[in-house]
Scaffold this motif. Sequence first.
Motif, mmCIF file in Angstrom:
data_model
loop_
_atom_site.group_PDB
_atom_site.id
_atom_site.type_symbol
_atom_site.label_atom_id
_atom_site.label_comp_id
_atom_site.label_asym_id
_atom_site.label_seq_id
_atom_site.Cartn_x
_atom_site.Cartn_y
_atom_site.Cartn_z
ATOM 1 N N ALA A 70 71.153 69.564 -11.093
ATOM 2 C CA ALA A 70 72.532 70.022 -11.312
ATOM 3 C C ALA A 70 73.011 70.934 -10.184
ATOM 4 O O ALA A 70 74.205 70.944 -9.854
ATOM 5 N N TYR A 71 72.086 71.704 -9.582
ATOM 6 C CA TYR A 71 72.474 72.704 -8.584
ATOM 7 C C TYR A 71 71.697 72.546 -7.280
ATOM 8 O O TYR A 71 71.398 73.535 -6.606
ATOM 9 N N THR A 72 71.411 71.316 -6.893
ATOM 10 C CA THR A 72 70.601 71.065 -5.705
ATOM 11 C C THR A 72 71.167 71.759 -4.464
ATOM 12 O O THR A 72 72.350 71.642 -4.154
ATOM 13 N N ASP A 73 70.274 72.492 -3.796
ATOM 14 C CA ASP A 73 70.586 73.156 -2.526
ATOM 15 C C ASP A 73 71.666 74.229 -2.644
ATOM 16 O O ASP A 73 72.372 74.524 -1.671
ATOM 17 N N THR A 74 71.799 74.796 -3.829
ATOM 18 C CA THR A 74 72.660 75.963 -4.002
ATOM 19 C C THR A 74 71.775 77.136 -4.400
ATOM 20 O O THR A 74 70.578 76.985 -4.633
ATOM 21 N N SER A 80 64.729 75.604 -3.422
ATOM 22 C CA SER A 80 65.471 74.986 -2.325
ATOM 23 C C SER A 80 65.115 75.656 -1.003
ATOM 24 O O SER A 80 65.250 76.874 -0.870
ATOM 25 N N PRO A 81 64.663 74.878 -0.009
ATOM 26 C CA PRO A 81 64.411 75.453 1.318
ATOM 27 C C PRO A 81 65.654 76.069 1.940
ATOM 28 O O PRO A 81 65.550 76.887 2.849
ATOM 29 N N SER A 82 66.821 75.673 1.439
ATOM 30 C CA SER A 82 68.062 76.199 1.982
ATOM 31 C C SER A 82 68.281 77.659 1.605
ATOM 32 O O SER A 82 69.049 78.368 2.261
ATOM 33 N N ASN A 171 59.342 69.580 -3.073
ATOM 34 C CA ASN A 171 60.472 70.505 -3.123
ATOM 35 C C ASN A 171 60.735 71.220 -1.802
ATOM 36 O O ASN A 171 61.867 71.671 -1.562
ATOM 37 N N TRP A 172 59.712 71.332 -0.954
ATOM 38 C CA TRP A 172 59.920 71.946 0.354
ATOM 39 C C TRP A 172 60.052 70.876 1.440
ATOM 40 O O TRP A 172 61.081 70.726 2.076
ATOM 41 N N PHE A 173 58.975 70.099 1.610
ATOM 42 C CA PHE A 173 58.933 69.170 2.733
ATOM 43 C C PHE A 173 59.923 68.016 2.594
ATOM 44 O O PHE A 173 60.493 67.559 3.590
ATOM 45 N N ALA A 174 60.139 67.518 1.351
ATOM 46 C CA ALA A 174 61.065 66.394 1.165
ATOM 47 C C ALA A 174 62.522 66.839 1.160
ATOM 48 O O ALA A 174 63.425 66.030 0.938
ATOM 49 N N ASN A 186 73.306 66.671 -0.434
ATOM 50 C CA ASN A 186 72.117 67.512 -0.536
ATOM 51 C C ASN A 186 71.163 67.130 0.593
ATOM 52 O O ASN A 186 71.407 66.175 1.335
ATOM 53 N N THR A 187 70.070 67.865 0.717
ATOM 54 C CA THR A 187 69.153 67.679 1.845
ATOM 55 C C THR A 187 67.936 66.809 1.494
ATOM 56 O O THR A 187 66.971 66.774 2.245
ATOM 57 N N SER A 188 67.964 66.106 0.367
ATOM 58 C CA SER A 188 66.815 65.302 -0.049
ATOM 59 C C SER A 188 66.502 64.200 0.961
ATOM 60 O O SER A 188 67.408 63.582 1.520
ATOM 61 N N LYS A 189 65.206 63.968 1.171
ATOM 62 C CA LYS A 189 64.750 62.958 2.122
ATOM 63 C C LYS A 189 63.551 62.203 1.562
ATOM 64 O O LYS A 189 62.891 62.672 0.631
ATOM 65 N N ASN A 190 63.276 61.044 2.129
ATOM 66 C CA ASN A 190 62.081 60.271 1.787
ATOM 67 C C ASN A 190 60.976 60.613 2.776
ATOM 68 O O ASN A 190 61.173 60.492 3.995
#
Length: 243
Positions: A70-74, A80-82, A171-174, A186-190
């Motif tokens: 719901a609150y990704t990268d906030t 969140s690494p951000s 949660n950190w590296f991805a 958001n900053t999500s990655k594979n």
Amino acid sequence: MLWIIVLFFVLHWYLSLFAQTFFLHRYSAHKAFTMSRGWERFFFIFCYITQGSSYLSPWAYGIMHRIHHAYTDTEDDPHSPSFDKNLMAMMWRTKKMYAGILQKQIPVEEKFTKNVPDWRWFDLMANSGLSRLLWIGVYVWFYIVFAPSLWFLLLIPIHAAMGPIHGVVINWFAHKYGEVNHEQDNTSKNLFKVDWLMFGEGYHNNHHKYPSRTNFATHKGEFDFCYPIILLLSKLKVIQMAK
């Protein structure tokens, strides 16, 4: 006896990871499939046995993960690494959030608690300090008996914190490294093309695009190793796939 140590470590890594991705993540948080109350209790116990000292409450995990989506990268994101200056700071903030939810010291909106599996006394027992110490004692005993050298005792902290280690890989590296299949806010990655290490959890960008999707692989060449097990459990009537 080296092969016994390798087998034990690999089994602990993947069985604990399966408990997290199958039961805590895809079932508890996202309800990608359903199951009977009896099977639900079975997998509570399965999580306790496979995660051991790093047991994570399906109830608290499910709520915390819903908040993450719901609150990704906030600043309201539990991890969140951000908003955390380093990996350890993020892990500590996640731990405090998890503990606050588990102990019901943090108010949570009803929308995050709906249909999350709850077995209160079992969760409190499994999260107790005594339980965690007993499991660590089991790991120490195993290495003293079977390890060819006491140097192998250095692996004990990994066993003791297996669940949080799995969590921080994603949660950190991805959220910092990898590829983006689906552009999102958001900053999500594979992390991987073929996710042999994290049992499908490494397809984090795919998952943020389709949170309730049972198969985390979305593109050609990707393979979610957990998905065939889910299909097998569905055929065996252990679970029922959500439509």
